[in-house]
Design an enzyme around this catalytic site. Structure first.
Site, PDB file in Angstrom:
ATOM      1  N   GLN B 126       0.827  -1.209   0.000  1.00  0.00           N
ATOM      2  CA  GLN B 126       0.000   0.000   0.000  1.00  0.00           C
ATOM      3  C   GLN B 126       0.862   1.261   0.000  1.00  0.00           C
ATOM      4  O   GLN B 126       1.672   1.434   0.909  1.00  0.00           O
ATOM      5  CB  GLN B 126      -0.891  -0.019   1.253  1.00  0.00           C
ATOM      6  N   GLY B 127       0.698   2.106  -0.991  1.00  0.00           N
ATOM      7  CA  GLY B 127       1.449   3.363  -1.061  1.00  0.00           C
ATOM      8  C   GLY B 127       0.570   4.544  -0.704  1.00  0.00           C
ATOM      9  O   GLY B 127       0.096   5.267  -1.586  1.00  0.00           O
ATOM     10  N   TYR B 128       0.331   4.730   0.565  1.00  0.00           N
ATOM     11  CA  TYR B 128      -0.520   5.829   1.040  1.00  0.00           C
ATOM     12  C   TYR B 128       0.307   6.897   1.762  1.00  0.00           C
ATOM     13  O   TYR B 128       0.493   7.989   1.281  1.00  0.00           O
ATOM     14  CB  TYR B 128      -1.586   5.282   2.002  1.00  0.00           C
ATOM     15  N   SER B 129       0.810   6.545   2.981  1.00  0.00           N
ATOM     16  CA  SER B 129       1.491   7.529   3.829  1.00  0.00           C
ATOM     17  C   SER B 129       2.759   8.059   3.176  1.00  0.00           C
ATOM     18  O   SER B 129       3.419   7.361   2.415  1.00  0.00           O
ATOM     19  CB  SER B 129       1.889   6.896   5.164  1.00  0.00           C
ATOM     20  N   GLU B 244     -10.519  -1.667   5.215  1.00  0.00           N
ATOM     21  CA  GLU B 244      -9.373  -1.887   6.092  1.00  0.00           C
ATOM     22  C   GLU B 244      -9.856  -2.104   7.521  1.00  0.00           C
ATOM     23  O   GLU B 244      -9.168  -2.676   8.348  1.00  0.00           O
ATOM     24  CB  GLU B 244      -8.447  -0.660   6.030  1.00  0.00           C
ATOM     25  N   SER B 382      -4.694   7.112  13.359  1.00  0.00           N
ATOM     26  CA  SER B 382      -4.322   6.987  14.774  1.00  0.00           C
ATOM     27  C   SER B 382      -5.546   7.104  15.673  1.00  0.00           C
ATOM     28  O   SER B 382      -6.604   7.562  15.233  1.00  0.00           O
ATOM     29  CB  SER B 382      -3.317   8.080  15.139  1.00  0.00           C
ATOM     30  N   ASN B 383      -5.403   6.699  16.923  1.00  0.00           N
ATOM     31  CA  ASN B 383      -6.539   6.795  17.841  1.00  0.00           C
ATOM     32  C   ASN B 383      -6.989   8.250  18.027  1.00  0.00           C
ATOM     33  O   ASN B 383      -8.162   8.494  18.289  1.00  0.00           O
ATOM     34  CB  ASN B 383      -6.177   6.146  19.186  1.00  0.00           C
ATOM     35  N   GLU B 384      -6.054   9.172  17.862  1.00  0.00           N
ATOM     36  CA  GLU B 384      -6.431  10.588  17.955  1.00  0.00           C
ATOM     37  C   GLU B 384      -7.352  10.964  16.783  1.00  0.00           C
ATOM     38  O   GLU B 384      -8.340  11.679  16.957  1.00  0.00           O
ATOM     39  CB  GLU B 384      -5.181  11.484  17.943  1.00  0.00           C
TER      40      GLU B 384
END
Lengths: 356, 400
Positions: B126-129, B244, B382-384
């Site tokens: 996966q090329g996301y971040s 996901e 993230s959880n945030e």
């Protein structure tokens, strides 16, 4: 009431902090971490030269410190820089036990950085219990197995606890003595340890008992707590800087209140940890030292986990990478909980001592 | 309100158990139980076993070779598989790209790529971040410029899980820098063997090398590898993210992990008694156990709603937060149980050192896993970010 360091201790702190900031960089340490020895002989020699090892001993022992606050100053700096060299196990615990046994010639070598020691006490299945010793002493020879012995491979001599009948006593064993086998391995937070077995190994009685080992462990509790404090200072410092420089959604992430408040909580807890280390160092020689030391170790275990986890979380992925400073620092903090009794061990001990 | 499985569901559960008992290789179970990373060939072996049974793509429609299981069936399989220490199915092709191609891909793309995902011809990553685009994914900068029948791609992706095994990567790229961020992104399929692509491993704090940086320098990608329409990639990316989130709570992993903690704590001695009998430790275990039981039911509630056709949105974010916290708490318990033996470390960097690592509880590298699983509350939003979604949807009537 005065919470300032003495001039001598302030100088020691400044010198050590400057030295480690210049010499003990992340890159240097990563090389040490992946080396076969797991420690740097050069760094060790320089720590001796700077007087860092001597600061762990009293003047009568040949040093120029040795009090709780001397240990706190040294280990806070070692923790801040994430030093993996075995100052705690080899020089402090090993050296102070030899000093208690009157081995002044060997203590001199420890202070000079030319003698390495290991304390072989814990045994498989013993967890953190101090009196779990099944290694036998019989007619001047030792037989048994010791668990996770720090610095075992680099040590010239091992100080070994063993049972002679009902009593636990300490013995000095040369590393190359007959019947000594060391299976060494690296540790997650750096440095090396080993499983050590003795098979009819010749040993010299040191004239020390379990209470002497307990006294050395008390020194170690001050040291490991101060080390964790120093590491927590690094973790919070790195986190604060990152929150102010990393931008997402067009602004530094530290300007999001969800993160800013958590950063503030870390700073509050860090001051709690600092005070707890002062308690441990200050009450080290007090009649109720054990109570204070357990209080400190419990608090450091709890706050250490919070600081390590929150620092990683607020950084995000970058903190998960080996080459970023926080990764190692976080491991030092959490793994400190696995030495000399963890958070729960010291909670129980605190409860027992409070009730007494 | 009826909390029991139906007869059909119970029959399916037995079928899954029987399959796992007969088909799951014991060498793989041993590694998974100890949290040791599997090699590429071991993952492919397990995928092939599942594919032979028709269970590799349970979420796909039957028309594409999938199992078309409902949410309850998937839950049963995930729970049983985790309890049996089966490896996690590598999700990039099966759970992420597959559904996107089925919904937005051309007939040619579907015919070409989907069978290759099932038979293992392609390993997708996966090329996301990107280094500057983590939580703020839409700010991604990797550029794709149209040049005749190709796009020319330049930029850098990061946190590319198992990219070292992959021969294909699906990427979010910027095709229009002059519009609102979300409106200038496209979804490209890129062959990892194209000149100009470099994969560099990222060593994580536990010594593992599961993630990578992927660098693109003048990489030429045929235009037929564009999925859907140019500049509509953000829509597809969001669709992918909802997939996901299947099994996002990780209930099965937590149940298996907690069982392992209890087993280890029965074997570990503390003051002459099993650690599990120690009141302080027992309280820690009980607290997580209690939380996990409630979360398992939350998970089932959401699953049965999804099985009835409801779309989980807000609930997925809640499960992600709670699920990661519980799993991390279990990792924390595991390292506590190990006591001093949590400290030794089997490092990939120190060859030959691993044979002498003592592991009296058969626990595997519990402290390394504790650190590795800090990722659970960081990746996949993230959880945030999840809390932000929950707050936004609940309090200002926004959309997830």
């Amino acid at each position: 009431m005065n919470f300032e360091l003495t001039e001598e201790r302030q100088m020691l702190q400044d010198t050590l902090r400057r030295y480690l900031r210049e010499k003990y960089t992340t890159a240097v340490r990563n090389d040490i971490l992946t080396s076969d020895a797991g420690l740097s002989a050069d760094i060790w020699a320089e720590l001796a030269e700077l007087g860092v090892l001597g600061a762990l001993f009293t003047e009568e022992m040949g040093g120029f410190g040795g009090a709780g606050f001397d240990l706190a100053v040294v280990f806070e700096e070692l923790g801040r820089a994430g030093v993996v060299e075995p100052v705690l196990d080899s020089a402090l615990m090993g050296g102070r036990l030899l000093a208690a046994a009157g081995k002044s010639d060997m203590v001199e070598q420890v202070i000079a950085g030319t003698l390495h020691l290991a304390v072989a006490h814990g045994e498989p299945g013993g967890r953190y219990d101090m009196d779990y010793v099944h290694t036998k002493a019989d007619g001047g020879v030792l037989t048994g197995r010791k668990a996770v012995v720090m610095n075992a491979e680099a040590a010239d001599h091992l100080i070994v606890s063993a049972r002679d009948g009902d009593a636990i006593a300490l013995y000095l064993v040369a590393k190359d003595a007959k019947g000594v086998d060391i299976q060494g391995y690296p540790l997650l937070a750096g440095g090396r340890a080993g499983e050590v077995t003795f098979d009819n190994t010749p040993a010299e009685p040191l004239g020390l008992s379990l209470s002497d080992l307990q006294a050395a462990t008390n020194l170690a509790l001050v040291a490991i707590s101060a080390e964790a404090l120093g590491a927590m200072e690094s973790a919070t410092h790195l986190t604060k800087d990152y929150l102010m420089t990393r931008t997402q959604f067009g602004r530094p992430i530290g300007t999001f209140q969800a993160l800013a408040h958590r950063m503030a909580d870390l700073l509050i807890e860090l001051e709690q940890a600092r005070s707890a280390v002062i308690n441990a160092a200050g009450y080290l020689e007090a009649p109720d030292a054990d109570l204070h030391l357990s209080a400190t170790k419990n608090l450091i275990g709890r706050i250490g986990r919070l600081v390590a986890e929150e620092s990683i979380q607020m950084h995000g992925g970058i903190a998960m990478t080996q080459e970023y400073e926080l990764a190692h620092i976080a491991k030092r903090i959490v793994m400190a909980d696995h030495r000399f009794g963890d958070t729960d061990y010291h909670l129980e001990r605190f409860i027992a001592l409070s009730a007494a | 309100m009826d909390m029991s499985f139906t007869d059909d569901e119970l029959a399916f559960q037995s079928e899954v158990r029987e399959f796992l008992r007969d088909e799951l290789p014991s060498e793989i179970v041993d590694k998974v139980a100890k949290g040791i990373e599997l090699g590429k060939d071991e993952v492919e072996r397990w995928h092939a076993i599942l594919n032979a049974r028709g269970w590799l793509a349970p979420n796909w429609p039957k028309s594409f070779g999938g199992g078309e299981w409902n949410a309850v069936q998937r839950h049963i399989f995930d729970t049983e598989a985790a309890a049996a220490n089966a490896p996690r199915i590598v999700p990039f092709g099966l759970s992420m790209l597959g559904p996107v191609l089925q919904k937005f891909g051309s007939k040619e793309q579907q015919d070409h790529w989907l069978p290759r995902i099932l038979d293992g011809s392609d390993w997708w990553c996966q090329g996301y971040s990107e280094p500057g685009a983590g939580s703020d994914l839409a700010s991604l900068k990797t550029r794709a410029v149209r040049d005749g029948d190709h796009y020319v791609v330049n930029g850098q992706k990061t946190w590319t899980t198992l990219g070292q095994h992959a021969n294909m990567i699906f990427c979010l790229v910027r095709t229009d820098p002059d519009v609102k961020q979300q409106e200038g992104i496209s979804f490209l399929l890129i062959d990892m063997n194209t000149p100009g692509i470099e994969v560099r491993p990222i060593i994580l704090l536990d010594g593992s090398d599961e993630v990578n940086e992927v660098w693109f320098t003048d990489v030429r990608v045929p235009v037929e590898n564009l999925v859907g329409e140019e500049n509509k990639g953000w829509t597809y990316a969001k669709y992918l993210l909802t997939h996901e989130r299947a099994n996002i709570a990780g209930v099965g992993f937590s149940q298996a992990g907690l069982a392992a903690v209890k087993r280890m704590a029965r074997a570990e001695n503390h003051n002459g008694k099993p650690l599990i009998e120690n009141p302080h430790f027992a309280a820690r275990v009980a607290q997580v156990d209690i939380d996990l039981r409630a979360m398992a039911t939350s998970n089932l509630r959401i699953i049965s709603k999804a099985a009835a056709g409801g779309a989980p949105g807000l609930e997925a974010s809640m499960l992600k937060v709670k699920g990661s916290i519980i799993r991390q708490e279990i990792n924390d318990l595991a390292r506590r149980v190990a006591g001093p033996y949590a400290m030794p470390f089997a490092s990939e960097a120190l060859e030959g050192a691993n044979d002498t690592i003592p592991d009296p509880l058969g626990a595997g590298p519990v402290a390394a896993q504790y650190f590795n699983n800090r990722k659970l509350s960081i990746f996949g939003g993230s959880n945030e970010i999840q809390r932000g979604i929950i707050a936004k949807v609940t309090m200002s009537g926004g959309r997830a």
